[in-house]
Design an enzyme around this catalytic site. Sequence first.
Site, mmCIF file in Angstrom:
data_model
loop_
_atom_site.group_PDB
_atom_site.id
_atom_site.type_symbol
_atom_site.label_atom_id
_atom_site.label_comp_id
_atom_site.label_asym_id
_atom_site.label_seq_id
_atom_site.Cartn_x
_atom_site.Cartn_y
_atom_site.Cartn_z
ATOM 1 N N MET A 4 -38.681 61.697 -10.095
ATOM 2 C CA MET A 4 -39.406 60.816 -9.176
ATOM 3 C C MET A 4 -40.878 61.214 -9.194
ATOM 4 S SD MET A 4 -37.944 58.382 -7.391
ATOM 5 C CE MET A 4 -36.283 59.025 -7.377
ATOM 6 N N HIS A 5 -41.761 60.294 -9.488
ATOM 7 C CA HIS A 5 -43.181 60.674 -9.479
ATOM 8 C C HIS A 5 -44.139 59.527 -9.225
ATOM 9 C CE1 HIS A 5 -42.994 59.035 -13.542
ATOM 10 N NE2 HIS A 5 -44.311 58.914 -13.473
ATOM 11 N N ARG A 6 -43.644 58.298 -9.071
ATOM 12 C CA ARG A 6 -44.569 57.171 -8.896
ATOM 13 C C ARG A 6 -45.356 57.352 -7.594
ATOM 14 N NH1 ARG A 6 -43.053 54.882 -13.339
ATOM 15 N NH2 ARG A 6 -45.214 55.223 -13.877
ATOM 16 N N ARG A 16 -46.950 66.110 -9.815
ATOM 17 C CA ARG A 16 -47.447 65.266 -8.716
ATOM 18 C C ARG A 16 -46.518 65.379 -7.497
ATOM 19 N NH1 ARG A 16 -50.178 60.418 -7.563
ATOM 20 N NH2 ARG A 16 -50.988 60.200 -9.661
#
Length: 368
Positions: free
Chosen positions: A203-205, A238
């Site tokens: 998950m990184h958006r 991130r």
Amino acid sequence: MKVLSVVGARPNFMKVAPIHRALRSEGLESRILHTGQHYDEQMSDIFFRQLEMPEPDVYLGIGSGTHAQQTARIMMAFEKVLEEEAPDLVLVVGDVNSTVACTLVATKLHIPVAHVEAGLRSGDRRMPEEINRVVTDSISELLFVTEESGVDNLRSEGVPDDKVFFVGNVMIDSLVFFREKAAQTSILEDVNVEPGSYVAMTMHRPSNVDHEEGLTALLETIEQIGASYPIVFPMHPRTRNRFAEFGLQDRLEDVQNLTVLEPLGYLEFLRLMEHAGVVVTDSGGIQEETTFLQVPCLTLRENTERPITVEQGTNELLSLDPDVVSQRVEDWMLGEKPEGRIPKLWDGKAAQRIVKHLQERYAQVPTA
Ligand code: UD1
């Protein structure tokens, strides 16, 4: 013919590797430029080694920054490189800031650009990648498309048909090429999970992790899934930074059944994905890889630029609602798995098709 291929961020490396191989095997000059948008061992260097790519011929060392800073720094450095390298063609892949920055510079210097993975559209202009896609496609000379929706999108934007080639998916080329090697990694044993028994998560958006509300919902989702199944979560820097920033690190560490890892290498991640019971992600590429592997995939986004993964593949879109997501994971883990088929031309030969088109287009016409 001299082709300069651009890589910048993690999802670019496995796309350029097969193209570089195909160019070389046809005796064309293939040079690789790395902007350095991603720069550390786990986000960049390990991919070059595992994908059997040579060291980049040119390295710009751009690093992190705001979108404007990153894009501008790449443009300034790339302009100098193009003057020295004078390639016949610049090849860009995907939708990261390096893609759009290099396309702008080359096009203004009248060097043709080929965009691989063209035509994908999420329809969501709040997504930085969508802006990068639209701009890159609108000024590139050759557009190589992975799925038929891309051809339709480009046509509806008024792009002439003779610029557009439906060639399949170079990311799947890498998957096919390296699948056996991935099977020899020890990642499942290292994290102590059995095939089919665990959830693999990435998950990184920005839309999921940059706001406290979204990140808290992600944490609740992890807690609910973790109550029943092991989760293996190689975490993007991130996302790791955001957990720390929002003070959610301790709660994350308390989740039973959760293994948080540094970002994995290409081969380890491929094996982890192939044997997952369910993959939960917000990545673009993973939607495609799970479709090819026919592994159930939940994509926690409102939209996808890769609709074929939902229409034909094993992918389903869900919003980041902990109850809904954990319920669907439960359904799928218990056996009601989505059925899918492998999309047309996702066969490991896309890079060869691309090189053939380049040869046809730029073949020297002998002068009389
Ligand atoms: C970028 C791409 C995205 C892609 C993703 C895959 C754009 C607009 N976004 O997003 O399309 O899906 O890569 O990873 O181009 N960082 C490190 N080490 C690195 C690289 C980054 O620690 O090697 C850190 C940066 O300092 C920053 C964060 O990770 O804090 C995000 O990096 P950034 O390049 O801004 O974008 P991504 O979120 O990785």
